[in-house]
Write a protein that holds these residues in place. Sequence first.
Motif, PDB file in Angstrom:
ATOM      1  N   PRO A  11       0.872  -1.177   0.000  1.00 32.10           N
ATOM      2  CA  PRO A  11       0.000   0.000   0.000  1.00 32.10           C
ATOM      3  C   PRO A  11       0.904   1.221   0.000  1.00 32.10           C
ATOM      4  CG  PRO A  11      -0.506  -1.469   1.839  1.00 32.10           C
ATOM      5  CD  PRO A  11       0.779  -1.932   1.257  1.00 32.10           C
ATOM      6  N   ILE A  12       0.356   2.354  -0.402  1.00 30.56           N
ATOM      7  CA  ILE A  12       1.152   3.569  -0.250  1.00 30.56           C
ATOM      8  C   ILE A  12       0.842   4.103   1.145  1.00 30.56           C
ATOM      9  CG2 ILE A  12       1.585   4.137  -2.641  1.00 30.56           C
ATOM     10  CD1 ILE A  12      -0.944   5.843  -2.631  1.00 30.56           C
ATOM     11  N   TYR A  25       6.216  -3.905   8.120  1.00 28.12           N
ATOM     12  CA  TYR A  25       5.841  -5.314   7.923  1.00 28.12           C
ATOM     13  C   TYR A  25       5.487  -5.615   6.465  1.00 28.12           C
ATOM     14  CZ  TYR A  25       3.509  -9.730   9.167  1.00 28.12           C
ATOM     15  OH  TYR A  25       3.143 -11.043   9.278  1.00 28.12           O
ATOM     16  N   TRP A 227      -9.306   7.730  -1.394  1.00 32.89           N
ATOM     17  CA  TRP A 227      -9.105   6.333  -1.793  1.00 32.89           C
ATOM     18  C   TRP A 227      -9.095   6.158  -3.306  1.00 32.89           C
ATOM     19  CZ3 TRP A 227      -7.015   2.230   0.348  1.00 32.89           C
ATOM     20  CH2 TRP A 227      -6.860   2.211   1.729  1.00 32.89           C
ATOM     21  N   ALA A 230      -5.681   7.340  -4.101  1.00 25.14           N
ATOM     22  CA  ALA A 230      -4.618   6.426  -3.647  1.00 25.14           C
ATOM     23  C   ALA A 230      -4.584   5.117  -4.448  1.00 25.14           C
ATOM     24  CB  ALA A 230      -4.810   6.122  -2.169  1.00 25.14           C
ATOM     25  N   VAL A 259      -1.435  -6.114   1.219  1.00 23.31           N
ATOM     26  CA  VAL A 259      -2.054  -5.062   2.041  1.00 23.31           C
ATOM     27  C   VAL A 259      -2.380  -5.606   3.430  1.00 23.31           C
ATOM     28  CG1 VAL A 259      -3.121  -3.946   0.033  1.00 23.31           C
ATOM     29  CG2 VAL A 259      -4.449  -5.599   1.344  1.00 23.31           C
ATOM     30  N   GLY A 260      -2.450  -4.717   4.406  1.00 24.83           N
ATOM     31  CA  GLY A 260      -2.912  -5.122   5.730  1.00 24.83           C
ATOM     32  C   GLY A 260      -4.393  -5.467   5.654  1.00 24.83           C
ATOM     33  N   HIS A 267      -9.373  -2.651  -1.511  1.00 27.24           N
ATOM     34  CA  HIS A 267      -8.640  -3.241  -2.634  1.00 27.24           C
ATOM     35  C   HIS A 267      -9.419  -4.316  -3.374  1.00 27.24           C
ATOM     36  CE1 HIS A 267      -5.223  -1.237  -0.743  1.00 27.24           C
ATOM     37  NE2 HIS A 267      -4.600  -1.375  -1.898  1.00 27.24           N
ATOM     38  N   GLY A 290      -1.989 -10.102   8.314  1.00 23.87           N
ATOM     39  CA  GLY A 290      -2.483  -9.732   9.644  1.00 23.87           C
ATOM     40  C   GLY A 290      -1.671  -8.591  10.239  1.00 23.87           C
ATOM     41  N   LYS A 539       2.727  -1.362  17.324  1.00 26.34           N
ATOM     42  CA  LYS A 539       1.443  -0.762  17.618  1.00 26.34           C
ATOM     43  C   LYS A 539       0.310  -1.542  16.971  1.00 26.34           C
ATOM     44  CE  LYS A 539      -0.606   3.715  16.950  1.00 26.34           C
ATOM     45  NZ  LYS A 539      -0.492   4.922  16.190  1.00 26.34           N
TER      46      LYS A 539
HETATM   47  N1  MSP Z   1      -2.692   4.898   2.788  1.00 23.81           N
HETATM   48  C1  MSP Z   1      -3.366   3.684   3.059  1.00 23.81           C
HETATM   49  C2  MSP Z   1      -3.158   2.682   1.964  1.00 23.81           C
HETATM   50  C3  MSP Z   1      -3.565   3.113   0.585  1.00 23.81           C
HETATM   51  S1  MSP Z   1      -3.201   1.896  -0.593  1.00 23.81           S
HETATM   52  C4  MSP Z   1      -3.878   2.434  -1.995  1.00 23.81           C
HETATM   53  C5  MSP Z   1      -2.861   3.068   4.399  1.00 23.81           C
HETATM   54  N2  MSP Z   1      -1.675   3.509   4.844  1.00 23.81           N
HETATM   55  S2  MSP Z   1      -1.023   3.108   6.264  1.00 23.81           S
HETATM   56  O1  MSP Z   1       0.185   3.870   6.376  1.00 23.81           O
HETATM   57  O2  MSP Z   1      -1.991   3.282   7.301  1.00 23.81           O
HETATM   58  O3  MSP Z   1      -0.703   1.600   6.220  1.00 23.81           O
HETATM   59  C6  MSP Z   1       0.228   1.074   5.311  1.00 23.81           C
HETATM   60  C7  MSP Z   1       0.406  -0.416   5.552  1.00 23.81           C
HETATM   61  O4  MSP Z   1       1.020  -0.647   6.820  1.00 23.81           O
HETATM   62  C8  MSP Z   1      -0.909  -1.189   5.576  1.00 23.81           C
HETATM   63  O5  MSP Z   1      -0.785  -2.378   4.828  1.00 23.81           O
HETATM   64  C9  MSP Z   1      -1.089  -1.508   7.031  1.00 23.81           C
HETATM   65  O6  MSP Z   1      -1.845  -2.659   7.241  1.00 23.81           O
HETATM   66  C10 MSP Z   1       0.354  -1.695   7.460  1.00 23.81           C
HETATM   67  N3  MSP Z   1       0.510  -1.619   8.908  1.00 23.81           N
HETATM   68  C11 MSP Z   1       0.470  -0.521   9.713  1.00 23.81           C
HETATM   69  N4  MSP Z   1       0.605  -0.930  11.008  1.00 23.81           N
HETATM   70  C12 MSP Z   1       0.738  -2.268  11.053  1.00 23.81           C
HETATM   71  C13 MSP Z   1       0.947  -3.213  12.056  1.00 23.81           C
HETATM   72  N5  MSP Z   1       1.035  -2.890  13.312  1.00 23.81           N
HETATM   73  N6  MSP Z   1       1.081  -4.504  11.676  1.00 23.81           N
HETATM   74  C14 MSP Z   1       1.067  -4.887  10.371  1.00 23.81           C
HETATM   75  N7  MSP Z   1       0.864  -4.036   9.411  1.00 23.81           N
HETATM   76  C15 MSP Z   1       0.627  -2.717   9.715  1.00 23.81           C
HETATM   77  O7  MSP Z   1      -3.549   2.243   4.947  1.00 23.81           O
END
Ligand code: MSP
Length: 661
Positions: A11-12, A25, A227, A230, A259-260, A267, A290, A539
């Motif tokens: 993801p961005i 991750y 979204w 993005a 993606v998370g 998505h 996860g 976190k």
């Molecule tokens: N901007 C959106 C994504 C847009 S994609 C078109 C977004 N950004 S984010 O910065 O919040 O998250 C980016 C990635 O980091 C996601 O896949 C999210 O699940 C992952 N993670 C952020 N914290 C996390 C954990 N603690 N554990 C695992 N993955 C985590 O969502």
Amino acid sequence: MEHKTYYITTPIYYPSDKLHIGHSYTTVAADAAARYKRLKGYDVMFLTGTDEHGQKIQRKAEAKGISPKQYVDEIVAGIKELWKLMKITNDRFIRTTDIQHEAVVQKIFKKLYDQGDIYKSQYEGWYCTPCEAFWTKTQLVEGKCPDCSREVELTKEESYFFRLSKYQDRLIKHIEENPDFIQPASRQNEMLNNFLRPGLEDIAVSRTTFKWGIPVSFDDRHVVYVWIDALSNYITALGYMTGDDADYKKYWPADVHLVGKEIVRFHTIIWPAMLMALGEPLPKQVFGHGWLILEGGKMSKSKGNVVDPVVLIQKYGLDAIRYFLLREVPFGSDGVFSNEALINRINSDLANDLGNLVSRTVAMIDKYFGGIIPSQRVQGEYDDDLKRVVMETPQKVEELLDKLQFNSALTEMWKAVSRTNKYIDETMPWVLAKDEANHPRLAEVMYNLAESIRIISILIQPFMPETPEKIWAQLGITDNAALSWDSARTWGGYPAGSSVSKGETLFPRIDIKKELEELEKLTGKGKDVQENHSTNAIKTPEKNKNHNESTQEAEMITIDDFARVDLRVVKVIEAEKVEGSDKLLKLKVEMGDETRQVVSGISKHYNPQDLIGKSVVLVANLKPVKLRGIESQGMILAAGDDTGLALVMPDKLVGSGMKVR
Ligand code: MSP
């Protein structure tokens, strides 16, 4: 020969002030997959980037008294630095503030508008700024965002809408016909059952209440919903709708969007519907991994216990951190990150198993053969089994990596590491060394050890960018043919006659007690942390915390797992509404000799007085929680959702306190 292509994306990222280890991750996982595919000879496009628009950013910048662009520029520089430090091999980095991206998003929006997939209407709904998500009133949970439980704002505005509903049937069909499209499989069921089958509504795709976004080209009072902006990055980064779309033609459709789990919904519903509307092919797969969660509760930056990836890497080394992230938890499941678990893994898997294997082998070759590995190869006891285990590993690892099962792939590699360590115990080189007559055998044992390590060192490359080269330097392997990915499949690639040289310890052992104390000092954490030995942790993402998602690995439980849940029949003796809540009832229930207080979200479906005297089922060993300040000592079981709900009750009279099994 034309190369096979592999297009993988993360993801961005939202530009957040400080990235914690959880953020890395997805990126580390994508990097491991990209490195693996490159080693296999694929032409890889690995994309990551930043998602920089939206109200949230605008507000943060305003609070700092700088422009949103200034605000994001600084943070994005930090994100890029972190990826460099983590040796992330992304081929491209897209920013949604890139001029090309902005121009193409405008074109996409216009095209969809011109063809009638986007239309203008009135929007009234609730907006959660941190999640950048709209909700209808019925979707709110106790008036709050159902994803993050934070306050939402009532928004009423003119808006453009995307005809998402039009694509519902095609989306369902696509998901049903392509079981690999959403992985793990449990997430596929969740999308179908929770979102698609109940019916899709058109979504608002523009905003007029703030400015920090891509303007709608034909109506610049509106900016494009974040979204839509993005998600488009996955194709704008490839030059889609520009004069130079060679990369789009070459790499699209993506092989996988990693993606998370909280953003699988965007998505696998909005994004494919947009692509359908554009007449473009859908990505082959969306893999929802996860979360890494803190052991023992919430963490907050103010308490100083956010895991800083930079500190972790400085302390333990990059390879140890990358190894841990992908080894500890099955990809797809949630998992706990604690410093204790990290240090334990470093000590056992890396220092004891792999590190020791290499240093013992090099030290023995040095001692018994002056550092030169002899060429003798005779067949001795234990050799067949060692070879069998080591030689089975590359195939297994490839099959698992093709399915993004990183943790199982590492487990397989470590089986080979253990088998090789066991081989030392079995062959007892120090005994062979005592008698000159045994030297041919000793030479063979040394060769077999070096060869096993060679194969293992090739396989760990996708995960560890630094260790393989250190091992090769120690084993004296310089010939690239002995290091190619495919050479791991053939026994005997280690060039006999190479000379080994002792090197630095690959993974120094850590004194866990001392280290945890030091970390506690570093983070300034108090007693609560000492109790669960968790000074640092990843976190819990604030979004979707209450989404109770199962994962591939978590789909099946054993009878022992089930036995851990203490289900009891209890009798309701008092029931009343919780003040200020239209959902909650406060119940007193009798469980044998005990009385429990339980808060239950059934108020919309049951009158308190009708419940008195009824037998219901209680999860009795659930950790107590406070709901609206009232302690709830367990949970009453019910079937259904907001639209209809039925309590689970025994169909014959049973005494209160009776176990449900
Ligand atoms: N901007 C959106 C994504 C847009 S994609 C078109 C977004 N950004 S984010 O910065 O919040 O998250 C980016 C990635 O980091 C996601 O896949 C999210 O699940 C992952 N993670 C952020 N914290 C996390 C954990 N603690 N554990 C695992 N993955 C985590 O969502």
